[in-house]
Design an enzyme around this catalytic site. Structure first.
Site, PDB file in Angstrom:
ATOM      1  N   GLY A  37     -19.023 -28.724 -18.452  1.00  0.00           N
ATOM      2  CA  GLY A  37     -19.551 -28.310 -17.158  1.00  0.00           C
ATOM      3  C   GLY A  37     -18.710 -28.865 -16.019  1.00  0.00           C
ATOM      4  O   GLY A  37     -17.788 -29.654 -16.236  1.00  0.00           O
ATOM      5  N   TYR A 146     -22.914 -26.125 -34.911  1.00  0.00           N
ATOM      6  CA  TYR A 146     -23.698 -25.586 -33.789  1.00  0.00           C
ATOM      7  C   TYR A 146     -25.010 -24.996 -34.305  1.00  0.00           C
ATOM      8  O   TYR A 146     -26.094 -25.349 -33.828  1.00  0.00           O
ATOM      9  CB  TYR A 146     -22.867 -24.536 -33.066  1.00  0.00           C
ATOM     10  CG  TYR A 146     -23.515 -23.926 -31.845  1.00  0.00           C
ATOM     11  CD1 TYR A 146     -23.701 -24.667 -30.682  1.00  0.00           C
ATOM     12  CD2 TYR A 146     -23.918 -22.591 -31.843  1.00  0.00           C
ATOM     13  CE1 TYR A 146     -24.287 -24.100 -29.554  1.00  0.00           C
ATOM     14  CE2 TYR A 146     -24.499 -22.018 -30.727  1.00  0.00           C
ATOM     15  CZ  TYR A 146     -24.683 -22.768 -29.578  1.00  0.00           C
ATOM     16  OH  TYR A 146     -25.255 -22.201 -28.467  1.00  0.00           O
ATOM     17  N   THR A 176     -24.830 -14.582 -23.403  1.00  0.00           N
ATOM     18  CA  THR A 176     -25.055 -14.436 -21.964  1.00  0.00           C
ATOM     19  C   THR A 176     -23.722 -14.585 -21.231  1.00  0.00           C
ATOM     20  O   THR A 176     -22.864 -15.365 -21.644  1.00  0.00           O
ATOM     21  CB  THR A 176     -26.085 -15.493 -21.515  1.00  0.00           C
ATOM     22  OG1 THR A 176     -27.317 -15.225 -22.211  1.00  0.00           O
ATOM     23  CG2 THR A 176     -26.333 -15.465 -20.027  1.00  0.00           C
TER      24      THR A 176
END
Ligand code: NAD
Ligand code: UDP
Length: 324
Positions: A37, A146, A176
């Site tokens: 991020g 994951y 997404t």
């Protein structure tokens, strides 16, 4: 007004969730280790005085003081190249990270929302995927770091709900896309858009016949908020059932960008799921939610974002209407 902890809030989906919470007047505490991020994702004008960034790895600590009404757990590498580069960190985010955030939520009697994934279904033999489908995951393959981390996170969440009366919700997020995807994080939409806009070949893995169903980020965040605000435990699929092949997606991106970039075919990654499409009956019924942004529309908005980022014109072309 609520005070909401968003773990992973400096990432792609998390930062849009922070924006939506701030826009409705909530206070946000973003806990993020900034591994994938970015601080720049948290600069919405509404963040002024209402958003606090705590830089921390949630698998080690969650140093948040003060009242808490809800905890959203989005902290995990999410792009396949990212989690394949950081397998142990990914397993830790899903296991220790989930445990710590559940503990925090329970200590405050706050609602806990887990951002799980359609990867729960692995390479699905049931299509489209309903929440009742148990999945087809190779527990030792490279992607398992994951998939199994998220499966464990779901199991842990449900165990806290059953045995400790925790107020929990599980969202199974399907692919997404949208503004703030990292240009270099290797996911299909960011790769194709950046490749098309920089004149590089579009890298289709395999023969491109595998499918994905792409959800625009604003729709995704509306779904997550609807789940957070409800009493629903889930798991609930949040995704757009508009299923396309990867090759078709490459063609659409070329058309919308007006790019002359060729399409090249590269090896399919190990265990790459052959198809993916959400059954969203539960989300429609329990949350009154459905996606509203069609693929071409969402791609145009994403292309505009990357155009601004790359400092270049997108050369967008009208791609017509699309279903959702
Ligand atoms: P992203 O990589 O943009 O965001 C993840 C965020 O979590 C980043 O800000 C990263 O720095 C942070 N993070 C990672 N590990 C952490 C740790 N141990 N402690 C604190 N922060 C940590 O990815 P995204 O697409 O925004 O995904 C967000 C969440 O949604 C993830 O949990 C992902 O598994 C889930 N999800 C996303 C998609 C999708 O298509 N975007 C699909 C399914 C599930
Ligand atoms: N993909 C591709 N080219 C790329 C990146 C991805 O063909 O440059 C394919 C990938 O093999 C997969 C699909 O696009 O079949 C979606 O990949 P992504 O990494 O975005 O998400 P996944 O659904 O695999 O987690």
């Amino acid at each position: 007004m609520s005070r909401v902890v968003v773990a992973g809030g400096a990432g792609f989906v998390g930062s849009h969730l922070c924006d939506a919470l701030l826009a409705r007047g909530d206070q946000v505490v973003c806990v993020d280790d900034l591994s994938t991020g970015r601080r720049e994702n948290l600069t919405a004008p509404s963040a002024e005085g209402q958003l606090e960034l705590v830089v921390a790895d949630v698998s080690r600590e969650v140093p948040v003081e003060g009242p808490i009404d809800a905890v959203c757990h989005l902290a995990s590498p999410a792009s396949p190249p990212a989690y394949l580069r950081h397998p142990l960190e990914t397993l830790a985010a899903g296991s220790e990270g989930t445990r710590r955030l559940l503990e925090l939520a329970a200590a405050h009697r706050a609602r806990f929302l887990l951002a799980s994934t359609s990867e729960i279904y692995g390479d699905p033999v049931v299509h489209p995927q309903q929440e009742s489908y148990r999945g087809n995951v190779d527990p030792t393959g490279p992607r398992s770091v994951y998939d199994e981390a998220k499966r464990f996170a779901e199991s842990l969440t449900m165990a806290w709900r059953r045995t400790r009366a925790a107020d929990t919700a599980i969202a199974r997020i399907f692919n997404t896309y949208g503004p703030r995807l990292s240009a270099g994080d290797g996911r299909v939409v960011s790769n194709f858009v950046v490749q098309a806009m920089t004149g590089e070949p579009l890298t289709v893995y395999g023969d491109g016949s595998q499918t994905r169903s792409l959800c625009y980020v604003d729709d995704q965040v509306r779904g997550l908020l609807a789940l957070l605000d409800s009493d629903e435990a889930g798991p609930v699929n949040i995704g757009n059932p508009d299923e396309r092949t990867v090759l078709e997606l490459a063609g659409t991106v070329r058309k919308l960008t007006g790019s002359q970039s060729p399409i090249v075919f590269e090896p399919l990654p190990t265990d790459d799921p052959t198809r993916r499409c959400p059954d969203i009956t539960l989300a429609r019924r329990a949350l009154g939610w459905k996606p509203e942004v069609g693929l071409e529309d969402g791609l145009r908005r994403t292309i505009d974002h990357f155009a601004a980022l790359l400092g270049a014109g997108a050369g967008a072309e009208d791609g017509g209407e699309c279903g959702g």
